[in-house]
Write an enzyme that holds these catalytic residues in place. Structure first.
Site, short mmCIF file in Angstrom:
data_model
loop_
_atom_site.label_atom_id
_atom_site.label_comp_id
_atom_site.label_asym_id
_atom_site.label_seq_id
_atom_site.Cartn_x
_atom_site.Cartn_y
_atom_site.Cartn_z
N ASP A 1 1.13 -1.13 0.22
CA ASP A 1 0.06 0.36 -0.13
C ASP A 1 0.67 1.04 0.30
O ASP A 1 1.34 1.25 0.74
CB ASP A 1 -0.80 0.17 1.56
CG ASP A 1 -1.58 1.21 1.59
OD1 ASP A 1 -1.48 1.84 0.75
OD2 ASP A 1 -2.29 1.56 2.80
N LYS B 1 2.77 11.13 -3.72
CA LYS B 1 1.48 10.52 -3.94
C LYS B 1 0.61 11.38 -4.42
O LYS B 1 -0.72 11.82 -5.50
CB LYS B 1 0.64 9.74 -2.91
CG LYS B 1 0.32 8.86 -4.38
CD LYS B 1 -0.87 7.51 -3.33
CE LYS B 1 -1.77 6.82 -3.33
NZ LYS B 1 -1.58 5.93 -2.24
N GLU C 1 -7.36 0.36 -3.94
CA GLU C 1 -7.59 0.37 -2.27
C GLU C 1 -8.20 0.41 -2.20
O GLU C 1 -8.65 -0.39 -1.09
CB GLU C 1 -6.62 1.50 -1.61
CG GLU C 1 -5.29 2.15 -2.55
CD GLU C 1 -4.61 3.20 -2.04
OE1 GLU C 1 -5.63 4.76 -1.86
OE2 GLU C 1 -3.64 3.61 -1.95
N ASP D 1 -12.92 5.31 1.81
CA ASP D 1 -11.68 5.33 2.19
C ASP D 1 -10.70 6.81 2.22
O ASP D 1 -10.88 7.00 1.63
CB ASP D 1 -10.24 4.23 0.87
CG ASP D 1 -9.13 4.11 1.34
OD1 ASP D 1 -8.18 5.08 2.18
OD2 ASP D 1 -8.65 3.67 0.89
#
Lengths: 99, 626
Positions: free
Chosen positions: B98, B159, B259, B285
């Site tokens: 992850d 990211k 994810e 999420d």
């Protein structure tokens, strides 16, 4: 090349409910998903099943398909006056398939 | 049954492969590869390397194994020898990583369950930080520790900028609050440390390498393959850039998975045992930098994603930013200095303190913020209540439910059809976020059964194990698990009118392929330009261009008389291939193959950076650094 009937692809009948179509799709998907089935043609088979499911699981698309068959679903029929469109794209697309 | 168009041959390259050498195919004057003419109806032969593709012939086709996403990835998950357990000694297990905005986590399937691997500091998650110094690069905790002394050298949030244009408003808006510098690099973003530029791919590669190290130390063997997760709502450029990062880190990506889907896998694995009832889950999420919402149906072992939506620019960091902005005037009043003015160290201290304050508000009604010697030896202290926190972050909280509503609408479901809402990502600890979801799903329990920080990596490890073993030799708990994801964004082409013509709508189950037939817009037009876009806007100028190519050889006919079938195919990795054909005179078909727009890095860049990273890895191993 003739395209297999969507109901046949999923192994259901025209009278079957959305629920039965969904179940049939999952059963077939389990069998042919490329992550599970390593046969070379599994992915293509899955796409075929998936295409049938995308149409039959949507009541309006299913109705179109029931009336017009694949021509209604693909918009690709050469025998149609406006063969440049996909009926699911909406009729606005008839005049909007030029590029 | 009507034949929509004569048998057409198309041959698609894997869109995210690097360009092949010109010898492979001819090139026209514009540098676009052209495949040789093939007579209509001729028997198909699979071309080497490319996925053989003919849009209307789904039965008789022979498919060669799909080529790997990147040339380096020889031995993709579809490579037969890999399923031979005897060769597993060499390949090693497929770990799940992850790669988070603020924290990363690695897990591996072991002893019949996914196990999170602690790093060398004993932590189960590792800060997604890298700190660049003249003599070394530090990653994780070490990088964050370096940041107090050298805040300009330590970077994070890769990211949030990976695969994004420099001009992207979200990038421009965040610039002011980052303690490090960002610069424009070929239209994209790069971190600037001194005179050196580091691309977000490189920074992510260091983080991935660090996660790989942790797994290698734990398992005592070399790790070559991983399932890497990305936010469901990541677009193609962001996915491509993430793949590039993995390549630099010398990791073969067995699969990129979304994810929330990964989290659902981890959740569902526990759930499905002995429970075959159908369940509809909504995975919420909210991580450090992104929000993803995914609705999926669990039916036995099948995980069918119904819809996914999200906000690639909403996460814990934004809440931190709001807090920093809130306290800045107070800092100025108490300390007499504007610390946004090139005072990176002070900004870092304030930001860290704001984070602690935010965490404390998850278990207390009010919390204090105390920073010793924030600037010029002056201390700063203040406090904040939950109520005030909600007020400050109002604009962010408003955005928290939008993707939930969108996902429900796309799945053609109402809130009461959701059996359980599963919370993932550290920012779902924010009390107000939980309240908002409770209001949205009245009477439903919010499931916090799985660790929000680890679920995604665990799910990735499950999928890794799933992909790495032959069906027959699979762990009994994995047998039956099938993941069916969807396309997050609609894919289509530009019409002459400038409108977007969608060929694959968003939230279509993949793998999938669909063909639509288009027509020439002008009389005696000899070529057509096919521009491929992703996005939901009506006009393509508001969507994202993925790539374009010119289709030559249109037969000279009047407007609307030439049929041009265009096929879009998305494989299980979410990779798109586009094939356009035209029926020429004398029944010939011109085949033309395109690749999508590449990420920011060229093949050379990747190779060069990979070498630097490999050297760094050896140094770290030899000198016991990082």
């Amino acid at each position: 090349m003739t395209k297999t009937d969507y109901y046949e692809v999923l192994g259901v009948t025209r009278q079957d409910s959305e629920e039965e179509i969904r179940k049939a799709f999952r059963r077939k998907a389990m069998e042919y998903h490329p992550d599970r089935n390593k046969e070379p043609d599994a992915e293509e088979k899955f796409k075929e099943i998936n295409e049938a499911y995308q149409v039959l699981s949507d009541s309006s698309k299913r109705a179109q398909y029931d009336r017009f068959g694949h021509a209604g679903a693909d918009g690709g029929g050469f025998d149609r006056p406006f063969d440049g469109f996909d009926v699911f794209g909406g009729f606005g697309d008839i005049f909007d398939s030029f590029f | 049954m009507a034949v929509p168009f004569p048998e057409l041959d198309g041959d698609a390259l894997e869109s995210n492969r690097r360009p092949e050498s010109p010898e492979d195919h001819g090139f026209n004057e514009e540098g676009i590869p052209i495949l040789p003419d093939i007579p209509t109806g001729a028997h198909h032969e699979a071309s080497s390397g490319g996925l053989f593709f003919s849009p209307d012939d789904t039965e008789s086709r022979q498919l060669p194994p799909s080529p790997p996403p990147l040339p380096e990835n020889t031995g993709s998950s579809l490579d037969p020898p890999e399923y031979d357990l005897s060769s597993e000694e060499d390949v090693g297990p497929v770990v799940g990583i992850d790669l988070g905005t603020t924290f990363s986590c690695v897990a591996v399937w072991e002893g019949g369950r996914p196990c999170v691997i602690a790093n060398n500091m004993g932590n189960r998650t590792t800060p997604s930080w890298a700190s660049f110094h003249s003599d070394n690069v530090f990653v994780g905790e070490a990088a964050r520790a370096k940041a107090s002394r050298n805040p300009q050298c330590a970077v994070y949030d890769a990211k949030r900028v990976i695969g994004r244009k420099w001009s992207d408003t979200s990038v421009q808006e965040s610039l002011r609050l980052w303690p490090f510098s960002l610069a424009e690099h070929r239209g994209n973003c790069a971190f600037q440390i001194g005179s050196q530029l580091y691309t977000p791919e490189e920074v992510s590669a260091y983080v991935l390498a660090k996660m790989k190290h942790a797994a290698e130390d734990y398992l005592g063997r070399k790790i070559k393959k991983a399932v890497v997760t990305v936010p469901a709502y990541f677009n193609d450029a962001q996915r491509q850039a993430t793949l590039d990062a993995a390549t630099i880190a010398d990791l073969e990506v067995a699969r990129i998975i979304n994810e929330p889907t990964a989290a659902a896998l981890a959740y569902g694995l526990e759930k499905t045992e002995g429970d075959d009832s159908l369940q509809t889950l909504l995975v919420y999420d909210l991580g450090g930098g992104t929000l993803d919402v995914t609705i999926l149906v669990l039916d036995g072992g099948v995980f069918e994603v119904k819809s996914t939506s999200g906000d690639t620019n909403l996460g814990g960091q934004d809440f931190d930013n709001k807090l920093v902005e809130h306290f800045l005037p107070e800092v100025k009043a108490q300390c007499g200095v504007d610390i946004t003015d090139n005072k990176a160290k002070a900004m870092k201290k304030l930001r860290d303190a704001c984070q602690v304050l935010k965490h404390n508000l998850s278990h207390s009604e009010t919390a204090t913020i105390e920073v010793d010697a924030l600037i010029n030896g002056k201390d700063f202290d203040s406090s904040l209540s939950r109520e005030k926190f909600v007020e400050i972050t109002h604009s962010l909280l408003e955005r928290c439910l939008k993707p939930v509503k969108q996902a429900l609408q796309d799945a053609r479901m109402s809130a009461d059809e959701i059996d359980e809402a599963v919370l993932i990502g550290g920012s779902t600890r924010i009390v107000r976020v939980q309240q908002l979801l409770e209001e949205m799903f009245p009477g439903k329990k919010l499931s916090k059964k799985i660790n929000p920080d680890e679920a995604v990596a665990m799910g990735a490890a499950i999928q890794g194990a799933n992909l790495s073993r032959a069906y027959e030799t699979k762990d009994p708990r994995l047998v039956g698990i099938t993941l069916m994801d969807v396309t997050p964004l609609s894919l289509g082409i530009e019409l002459a009118s400038g409108k977007m013509s969608t060929i694959i709508p968003r939230n279509t189950t993949i793998p999938y392929s669909h063909t639509r037939v288009y027509k020439n817009n002008e009389d005696y037009q000899t070529k057509a330009i096919v521009e491929v876009f992703e996005g939901e806007e009506k006009y393509t100028k508001n969507n994202r261009l993925l790539g374009k190519f010119t289709l030559p050889g249109l037969p000279p006919k009047r407007r609307g008389q030439v049929q041009i079938p265009i096929s879009f195919t998305v494989d299980a990795n979410g990779v798109l291939e586009v094939v356009a054909c035209v029926s020429g005179e004398e029944g010939t078909t011109k085949r033309l193959v395109i690749q999508k727009d590449k990420g920011l890095l060229t093949e050379d860049d990747i190779q060069r950076k990979a070498k630097i990273l490999a050297k760094w890895e050896r140094k770290c191993r030899a000198e016991k650094l990082n």
